[in-house]
Design an enzyme around this catalytic site. Structure first.
Site, PDB file in Angstrom:
ATOM      1  N   GLY A 101       3.317  -6.366  -1.242  1.00 31.46           N
ATOM      2  CA  GLY A 101       3.324  -5.095  -0.504  1.00 31.46           C
ATOM      3  C   GLY A 101       4.165  -5.159   0.753  1.00 31.46           C
ATOM      4  O   GLY A 101       4.944  -4.250   1.051  1.00 31.46           O
ATOM      5  N   ARG A 129      -0.235   0.744  -5.737  1.00 28.94           N
ATOM      6  CA  ARG A 129      -0.435   0.905  -4.289  1.00 28.94           C
ATOM      7  C   ARG A 129       0.415   2.047  -3.731  1.00 28.94           C
ATOM      8  O   ARG A 129       1.514   2.313  -4.205  1.00 28.94           O
ATOM      9  CB  ARG A 129      -0.121  -0.423  -3.578  1.00 28.94           C
ATOM     10  CG  ARG A 129      -1.045  -1.524  -4.052  1.00 28.94           C
ATOM     11  CD  ARG A 129      -0.780  -2.832  -3.382  1.00 28.94           C
ATOM     12  NE  ARG A 129      -1.103  -2.795  -1.958  1.00 28.94           N
ATOM     13  CZ  ARG A 129      -0.861  -3.791  -1.119  1.00 28.94           C
ATOM     14  NH1 ARG A 129      -0.273  -4.896  -1.558  1.00 28.94           N
ATOM     15  NH2 ARG A 129      -1.196  -3.689   0.150  1.00 28.94           N
ATOM     16  N   SER A 174      -1.411   0.316  10.322  1.00 26.85           N
ATOM     17  CA  SER A 174      -0.628  -0.459   9.350  1.00 26.85           C
ATOM     18  C   SER A 174       0.633  -1.019   9.987  1.00 26.85           C
ATOM     19  O   SER A 174       1.541  -0.280  10.364  1.00 26.85           O
ATOM     20  CB  SER A 174      -0.246   0.419   8.152  1.00 26.85           C
ATOM     21  OG  SER A 174       0.708  -0.283   7.368  1.00 26.85           O
ATOM     22  N   ASP A 327      -6.907  -8.894   6.515  1.00 28.46           N
ATOM     23  CA  ASP A 327      -6.831  -9.656   5.255  1.00 28.46           C
ATOM     24  C   ASP A 327      -7.985 -10.657   5.111  1.00 28.46           C
ATOM     25  O   ASP A 327      -8.083 -11.336   4.083  1.00 28.46           O
ATOM     26  CB  ASP A 327      -5.497 -10.413   5.184  1.00 28.46           C
ATOM     27  CG  ASP A 327      -4.317  -9.455   5.014  1.00 28.46           C
ATOM     28  OD1 ASP A 327      -4.525  -8.340   4.503  1.00 28.46           O
ATOM     29  OD2 ASP A 327      -3.195  -9.830   5.399  1.00 28.46           O
ATOM     30  N   ARG A 358     -10.120  -3.858  -2.343  1.00 22.62           N
ATOM     31  CA  ARG A 358     -10.798  -5.096  -1.927  1.00 22.62           C
ATOM     32  C   ARG A 358     -12.264  -4.900  -1.599  1.00 22.62           C
ATOM     33  O   ARG A 358     -13.065  -5.818  -1.744  1.00 22.62           O
ATOM     34  CB  ARG A 358     -10.101  -5.680  -0.699  1.00 22.62           C
ATOM     35  CG  ARG A 358      -9.084  -6.675  -1.072  1.00 22.62           C
ATOM     36  CD  ARG A 358      -8.524  -7.451   0.079  1.00 22.62           C
ATOM     37  NE  ARG A 358      -7.373  -8.161  -0.456  1.00 22.62           N
ATOM     38  CZ  ARG A 358      -6.327  -8.546   0.235  1.00 22.62           C
ATOM     39  NH1 ARG A 358      -6.250  -8.276   1.523  1.00 22.62           N
ATOM     40  NH2 ARG A 358      -5.336  -9.187  -0.349  1.00 22.62           N
TER      41      ARG A 358
HETATM   42  C1  S3P Z   1       1.209  -7.219   6.958  1.00 20.79           C
HETATM   43  C2  S3P Z   1       0.451  -6.150   7.309  1.00 20.79           C
HETATM   44  C3  S3P Z   1      -0.878  -5.868   6.736  1.00 20.79           C
HETATM   45  C4  S3P Z   1      -1.443  -7.058   5.970  1.00 20.79           C
HETATM   46  C5  S3P Z   1      -0.395  -7.709   5.116  1.00 20.79           C
HETATM   47  C6  S3P Z   1       0.753  -8.217   5.967  1.00 20.79           C
HETATM   48  C7  S3P Z   1       2.533  -7.416   7.608  1.00 20.79           C
HETATM   49  O1  S3P Z   1      -0.765  -4.780   5.848  1.00 20.79           O
HETATM   50  O2  S3P Z   1      -2.525  -6.650   5.164  1.00 20.79           O
HETATM   51  O3  S3P Z   1      -0.941  -8.793   4.392  1.00 20.79           O
HETATM   52  O4  S3P Z   1       3.110  -8.519   7.499  1.00 20.79           O
HETATM   53  O5  S3P Z   1       3.016  -6.473   8.252  1.00 20.79           O
HETATM   54  P1  S3P Z   1      -0.971  -3.240   6.345  1.00 20.79           P
HETATM   55  O6  S3P Z   1       0.128  -2.928   7.257  1.00 20.79           O
HETATM   56  O7  S3P Z   1      -0.917  -2.429   5.097  1.00 20.79           O
HETATM   57  O8  S3P Z   1      -2.325  -3.241   6.991  1.00 20.79           O
END
Ligand code: S3P
Length: 451
Positions: A101, A129, A174, A327, A358
């Site tokens: 993601g 997603r 986020s 996480d 989750r």
């Molecule tokens: C991350 C942001 C988080 C986290 C992901 C890593 C990043 O996601 O869950 O594992 O490196 O910016 P979200 O921005 O969707 O919360």
């Protein structure tokens, strides 16, 4: 890259106390960004301690597809020869991000403000997603998007000839969305502003500054973080030393707390204040964790965690702590199963859109192992101290953190715990089983043997 192949069940069971000194692999967030920003700089970036997991290697391939040269050296470090912001080549093939993601959302931000076309695909988990959270601000900047219903992958984008800078208030906590907008803003002429009502991990801001971008962070009267980025800088290559991933450290941390008699040191863990919510929470629960040898590397605080098996008690985890441990809730739920009383975790709505839902995956996994819990739309309550826990098989839904969390459960439960697919662990922590073997844990690929 794809996890649509044969699943690999793993079982863990109660063994001897966990002891030893370990290092977890490099931080995933910083590893992705090192490759991306290195690709956008002019010249050679070097990266030590890069996380060599499937997610990060997918980002390396995506950066190669637009012209960066990424090479692994004999000493294990990487070099990234950047093509320079504004000079990305159009990829000649579809970009497959597998399970990642962060990789796909940040890369969409980078590509989306360049006048190139690109198509993104992912595995069954990533294809479920929501991508609208980054595609919508990109549309505002002038990017054309064709995506599957509900803004899911596969998705194709074509950036405009000249991207428009925007002011964007991030609607959910986020770091990925914040980062995608800032990265798109890099190639827009003028000032991009991102308003962040709830602070999230700040690696993009910190690292872009290190790469020479003109970026400032302030707090407005409403207490929101306001990030201003001037577009079209020339990014300068950097030498990066990636610290250990605090999210990966969460697994040995919790395991050492709940396996009786354990005593473990986890060295060189990133202690960025937006990432340490789990450590704070476990200490509040009575965990014997000391942070030693605190130091600074590359603008980030790191330290060693010394953790000993502890008697834990249930607590309420403040909802506003969620972004700093987003996480880590699956493994916190495992710690909660061994705590006296209830652990109440509010503010978990974002858990519904991770590699799996989750919140549901954790609740079903706890139930399958005889651990009482109550799930609502955005909260989880786990009641610790149940008799005879374990013995269940957990459905991982292509979610690495579900797989690893429930293997940690098996290390301290009365009966072995099986996860239906351990192959997906390779997306973030390929050395997981070897590292736990070294500490004395019993993880087996053969369920009948382990039972
Ligand atoms: C991350 C942001 C988080 C986290 C992901 C890593 C990043 O996601 O869950 O594992 O490196 O910016 P979200 O921005 O969707 O919360």
């Amino acid at each position: 890259m794809s996890h649509d192949s044969a699943p690999k069940p793993l079982t863990s069971s109660l063994g001897s106390p966990l002891t030893g000194t370990i290092r977890v692999p490099g931080d995933k967030s910083i590893s992705h960004r090192s490759l991306m920003f290195g690709a956008l700089a002019v010249g050679r970036t070097t990266v030590k301690g890069l996380l060599e997991s499937e997610d990060v290697l997918a980002t390396a391939d995506a950066m190669r597809a637009v012209g960066a040269t990424i090479t692994k050296l004999e000493d294990g470090s990487y070099t990234v020869d950047g093509i320079g912001l504004g000079s990305l080549l159009e990829p000649e093939h579809v970009i497959d991000f597998g399970n990642a993601g962060t990789g796909v959302r940040l890369t969409m931000g980078i590509f989306g403000s360049h006048n190139i076309a690109a198509t993104f695909v992912g595995d069954a988990s990533l294809s479920k997603r929501p991508m609208g959270r980054v595609l919508n601000p990109l549309r505002d900047m002038g990017t054309n998007v064709i995506a599957r219903d509900g803004d899911r992958l596969p998705a194709s984008i074509r950036g405009p000839e000249q991207a428009l800078p925007i002011t964007y208030r991030v609607p959910m906590p986020s770091a990925q969305v914040k980062s995608a907008v800032l990265l798109a803003g890099l190639n827009a002429a003028g000032e991009t502003t991102v308003i962040e009502p709830i602070p999230t991990r700040d690696h993009t801001e910190k690292m872009l500054k290190g790469f020479g971008a003109d970026i400032s962070v302030s707090v407005n009267e409403a207490g929101e973080r306001v990030i201003k980025l001037q577009g079209q800088p020339e990014l300068k290559p950097q030498d990066i030393d990636v610290p250990g991933d605090p999210s990966s450290a969460g697994f040995p941390l919790v395991a050492a707390l709940i396996v009786p008699g354990s005593d473990v040191v986890i060295e060189n863990v990133l202690l960025n204040e937006h990432r340490t919510g789990l450590i704070t929470t476990l200490i509040e629960m009575g965990g014997d964790i000391s942070i030693v040898n605190r130091r600074e590397t590359g603008g980030e605080e790191v330290g060693d965690l010394h953790v000993k098996a502890s008697k834990l008690k249930g607590i309420t985890v403040p909802a506003d702590r969620a972004p700093s441990m987003i996480d880590e809730y699956p493994v916190l739920a495992i710690a909660a199963a061994f705590a006296e009383g209830d652990t109440f975790m509010p503010g978990l709505e974002e858990l519904r859109v991770k590699e799996s839902d989750r919140l549901a995956a954790v609740a079903r996994g706890l139930e399958a192992n005889g651990i009482p819990c109550v799930e609502t739309e955005d909260t989880l309550t786990v009641t610790g101290g149940a008799d005879a826990i374990g013995g269940g098989t957990v459905v991982t839904h292509l979610d690495h953190r579900i797989a690893m969390s429930f293997l940690v459960l098996g290390m301290a439960a009365h009966k072995p715990v099986t996860v239906d697919d351990g192959a997906v662990i390779a997306t973030s922590f390929p050395t997981f089983t070897g590292l736990f073997d070294g500490l004395g844990a019993k993880i087996s690929a053969n369920t009948s043997e382990a039972a």
